[in-house]
Design an enzyme around this catalytic site. Structure first.
Site, PDB file in Angstrom:
ATOM      1  N   LEU A   1       2.534   5.294   0.062  1.00  0.00           N
ATOM      2  CA  LEU A   1       1.825   4.022  -0.694  1.00  0.00           C
ATOM      3  C   LEU A   1       1.713   4.337  -2.249  1.00  0.00           C
ATOM      4  O   LEU A   1       1.457   5.217  -2.671  1.00  0.00           O
ATOM      5  CB  LEU A   1       0.382   4.133   0.055  1.00  0.00           C
ATOM      6  CG  LEU A   1      -0.922   3.306  -0.715  1.00  0.00           C
ATOM      7  CD1 LEU A   1      -1.908   3.113   0.270  1.00  0.00           C
ATOM      8  CD2 LEU A   1      -1.443   3.649  -1.992  1.00  0.00           C
ATOM      9  N   ASN A   2       2.126   3.038  -2.987  1.00  0.00           N
ATOM     10  CA  ASN A   2       1.815   2.957  -4.267  1.00  0.00           C
ATOM     11  C   ASN A   2       1.220   1.736  -4.715  1.00  0.00           C
ATOM     12  O   ASN A   2      -0.091   1.655  -4.199  1.00  0.00           O
ATOM     13  CB  ASN A   2       3.022   3.470  -5.109  1.00  0.00           C
ATOM     14  CG  ASN A   2       4.410   2.465  -4.667  1.00  0.00           C
ATOM     15  OD1 ASN A   2       4.757   2.148  -3.662  1.00  0.00           O
ATOM     16  ND2 ASN A   2       4.795   1.796  -6.014  1.00  0.00           N
ATOM     17  N   ASP A   3       1.597   0.910  -5.555  1.00  0.00           N
ATOM     18  CA  ASP A   3       0.580  -0.206  -6.245  1.00  0.00           C
ATOM     19  C   ASP A   3      -0.269  -0.834  -5.190  1.00  0.00           C
ATOM     20  O   ASP A   3       0.493  -1.425  -4.098  1.00  0.00           O
ATOM     21  CB  ASP A   3       1.728  -1.007  -6.964  1.00  0.00           C
ATOM     22  CG  ASP A   3       2.606  -0.346  -7.784  1.00  0.00           C
ATOM     23  OD1 ASP A   3       2.570   0.924  -7.937  1.00  0.00           O
ATOM     24  OD2 ASP A   3       3.584  -1.024  -8.573  1.00  0.00           O
TER      25      ASP A   3
ATOM     26  N   ARG B   1       9.595  -7.049 -14.063  1.00  0.00           N
ATOM     27  CA  ARG B   1       8.984  -6.887 -12.707  1.00  0.00           C
ATOM     28  C   ARG B   1       7.344  -6.944 -12.784  1.00  0.00           C
ATOM     29  O   ARG B   1       6.723  -7.082 -13.731  1.00  0.00           O
ATOM     30  CB  ARG B   1       9.435  -5.830 -12.007  1.00  0.00           C
ATOM     31  CG  ARG B   1       9.303  -4.496 -12.523  1.00  0.00           C
ATOM     32  CD  ARG B   1       9.383  -3.311 -11.572  1.00  0.00           C
ATOM     33  NE  ARG B   1       9.428  -1.973 -12.273  1.00  0.00           N
ATOM     34  CZ  ARG B   1      10.403  -1.438 -12.826  1.00  0.00           C
ATOM     35  NH1 ARG B   1      11.573  -1.919 -12.868  1.00  0.00           N
ATOM     36  NH2 ARG B   1      10.205  -0.260 -13.368  1.00  0.00           N
TER      37      ARG B   1
ATOM     38  N   GLN C   1       2.371  -1.439  -1.811  1.00  0.00           N
ATOM     39  CA  GLN C   1       3.511  -1.095  -1.877  1.00  0.00           C
ATOM     40  C   GLN C   1       3.537  -0.027  -0.861  1.00  0.00           C
ATOM     41  O   GLN C   1       2.934   1.081  -0.720  1.00  0.00           O
ATOM     42  CB  GLN C   1       3.874  -0.391  -3.114  1.00  0.00           C
ATOM     43  CG  GLN C   1       4.286  -1.654  -4.154  1.00  0.00           C
ATOM     44  CD  GLN C   1       5.587  -2.475  -3.856  1.00  0.00           C
ATOM     45  OE1 GLN C   1       6.737  -1.831  -4.399  1.00  0.00           O
ATOM     46  NE2 GLN C   1       5.617  -3.463  -3.283  1.00  0.00           N
TER      47      GLN C   1
ATOM     48  N   SER D   1       6.212  -5.056  -6.493  1.00  0.00           N
ATOM     49  CA  SER D   1       4.962  -5.478  -6.640  1.00  0.00           C
ATOM     50  C   SER D   1       4.769  -7.078  -7.467  1.00  0.00           C
ATOM     51  O   SER D   1       5.646  -7.440  -7.866  1.00  0.00           O
ATOM     52  CB  SER D   1       4.047  -4.621  -7.727  1.00  0.00           C
ATOM     53  OG  SER D   1       3.957  -3.353  -7.071  1.00  0.00           O
TER      54      SER D   1
HETATM   55  C1  FRU Z   1       4.938   0.969 -10.490  1.00  0.00           C
HETATM   56  C2  FRU Z   1       6.126   0.240  -9.723  1.00  0.00           C
HETATM   57  C3  FRU Z   1       6.423  -1.314 -10.249  1.00  0.00           C
HETATM   58  C4  FRU Z   1       7.330  -1.790  -8.984  1.00  0.00           C
HETATM   59  C5  FRU Z   1       6.740  -0.808  -7.564  1.00  0.00           C
HETATM   60  C6  FRU Z   1       7.778  -0.353  -6.956  1.00  0.00           C
HETATM   61  O1  FRU Z   1       4.401   1.914  -9.522  1.00  0.00           O
HETATM   62  O2  FRU Z   1       7.243   1.116 -10.228  1.00  0.00           O
HETATM   63  O3  FRU Z   1       6.882  -1.425 -11.378  1.00  0.00           O
HETATM   64  O4  FRU Z   1       7.373  -2.984  -8.937  1.00  0.00           O
HETATM   65  O5  FRU Z   1       6.208   0.536  -8.248  1.00  0.00           O
HETATM   66  O6  FRU Z   1       7.242   0.340  -5.894  1.00  0.00           O
END
Ligand code: FRU
Length: 465
Positions: A45-47, A167, A63, A107
């Site tokens: 999991l990220n953003d 982005r 994400q 994102s």
């Molecule tokens: C930030 C990022 C965003 C991108 C996303 C991809 O953590 O790199 O810039 O949209 O994660 O997962």
């Protein structure tokens, strides 16, 4: 285990059901799973994405790479909530299933428009030669929870102004118009934010206003995840300037999450008038890609990824990584940003214990600790059997957080401290959010004690759903 690019970008349906089952089993063996924070079922999991209020509920996405603790082919996972504390995941996924997002649904954000929730996000397109073309894309979520993508990109990159880094659109309303800001890198390899306007409100044709003007300093080599919110009408810009020179604003993490507060937003000239200097949003170990929005009830709400890019975590060994922070309400006091968990979080509190604490043993590392420093001298707390040490020094006005060999420190008059602990997550709020220090920590199994260097008057609540 190292993952090749091919493995990270394989199609989702090339993974077998057995693979996923085995991965779920592996995740379930971790004793670090959070009890009241959001984590992925498997994988990374990220953003936080698309945080919004629509159709009588709070909506939140994140994400996700499902198949391991690495950054690979990303999609969005959908959650809804009635109270911003309990979130329910459903089966809605924004998948990387078109040409324009073939290497990831990256994102973005969400805004309710004409009875639907409009999602604006970055399609991470890769050519056969693996050249990146970032398209800004649109999709609608309707009242039946159906997701439909717009067929064509709504903003294509202008390579005479940006590189492949362009982005993370944030869409927002201002003075009756719809705008978007997008992070990126210019041809001099500097971090920039671009402002766009949707003049005719069709969500398909966007006019470039200009680069957002908010500082004369160089914003590193790239900006990710910009958010513009309005607190008491004052604009606050939250963003991640990768490669920021530390003499501009000091930070200790690999990549910073920063903010500035300004007097006024002039949309026509794309200017944040009279901006403050850059400040760290969170002074802890793991906080990135914070997403904030102006909620229809007047609150300004934010949620962060408690993780950092290009960083390994102890949970990787179990096949998962990353968590989201608690939902925080933002406010401004004397030009300074305050962040504090939403009021509804109190619903997790179990019976209140008033302790003159030397040492307690707990059943779970899932609790809130409150200390009122009006009546309390300087003290040091050891949490999770020693995994985390927090020192409060009223005289030097320093709060120091020590995690193994690493340390973070802030200077602040210490009045009140609230600490939220959730198995492998801590969020420390000083003076109801004047300073915040968040992070991950991975105690050995069964280390569930809190001890104090001298008897310390605390309120303690076990937290549970
Ligand atoms: C930030 C990022 C965003 C991108 C996303 C991809 O953590 O790199 O810039 O949209 O994660 O997962």
């Amino acid at each position: 285990q190292t993952w090749t690019r091919n493995e990270r970008y394989r199609s989702y349906d090339s993974y077998s059901a057995d693979y996923l089952e085995a991965l779920k089993k592996s995740v379930s063996r971790s004793h670090w799973r959070a009890r009241f924070h959001i984590e992925a079922e498997t994988g990374l999991l990220n953003d936080p994405n698309g945080f919004s209020y629509y159709n009588g509920k709070w909506h939140l996405f994140y994400q996700w790479f499902p198949f391991g603790a690495v950054h690979g082919l990303k999609s969005w996972v959908h959650l809804t909530s009635e109270d911003l504390v309990h979130f329910e995941k459903d089966d809605v996924l924004l998948l990387p299933d078109t040409t324009f997002d073939n290497a990831g649904a990256y994102s973005g954000s969400a805004l309710p428009i004409d009875g639907k929730l409009f999602l604006m996000y970055t399609g991470n397109h890769r050519t056969k030669d693996w050249m990146r073309i970032p398209y800004q894309l649109g999709a609608f979520l309707n009242e039946k929870n159906e997701l439909n993508k717009l067929e064509k990109p709504i903003i294509a990159p202008d390579f005479s102004e940006v590189t492949e880094h362009f982005r993370d659109p944030q869409i927002f309303r201002h003075d009756g118009c719809i705008y978007a800001i997008i992070g990126g890198q210019d041809l001099q390899e500097k971090g920039i934010i671009k402002l766009y306007k949707n003049e005719n409100k069709d969500l398909r044709s966007w006019q470039k206003v200009d680069n957002l003007k908010f500082t004369s300093d160089r914003m590193g080599y790239m900006i990710e995840c910009p958010n513009l919110v309005f607190i008491d009408e004052k604009p606050v810009l939250i963003f991640c300037p990768q490669g920021l020179d530390k003499t501009i604003s000091a930070y200790d993490n690999i990549y910073p999450n920063m903010y500035i507060a300004a007097e006024h937003f002039d949309a026509d000239s794309a200017e944040l008038v009279n901006p403050s200097r850059l400040r760290n949003l969170d002074d802890g170990f793991d906080c990135y890609a914070t997403q904030a929005f102006n909620a229809p009830d007047g609150r300004v709400l934010a949620i962060s990824w408690l993780g950092l890019p290009d960083t390994n975590y102890a949970t990787d060994a179990y096949g998962y990584q990353g968590a989201l922070s608690l939902v925080k309400e933002l406010s401004l006091k004397n030009g300074k940003l305050y962040q504090y968990p939403v009021e509804a979080l109190k619903s997790l509190r179990q019976e209140e214990q008033d302790l003159n604490l030397s040492k307690v043993s707990l059943k779970e590392n899932a609790y809130e600790l409150e200390i009122d420093f009006a009546a309390q001298e300087s003290t040091e707390l050891t949490l999770m059997g020693g995994a985390l040490l927090i020192k409060f020094d009223k005289e030097s006005k320093k709060v120091t957080v020590i995690r193994g060999s690493e340390k973070r420190q802030v200077e602040v008059n210490i009045h009140q401290v609230n600490i939220f602990v959730d198995e492998s997550i801590f969020e420390i709020f000083i003076n109801k959010g004047e300073k915040v220090l968040s992070g991950r920590v991975f105690p050995d199994k069964d280390l569930k004690t809190i001890s104090a260097s001298r008897p310390t008057q605390v309120k303690l609540w076990n937290l549970g759903k």
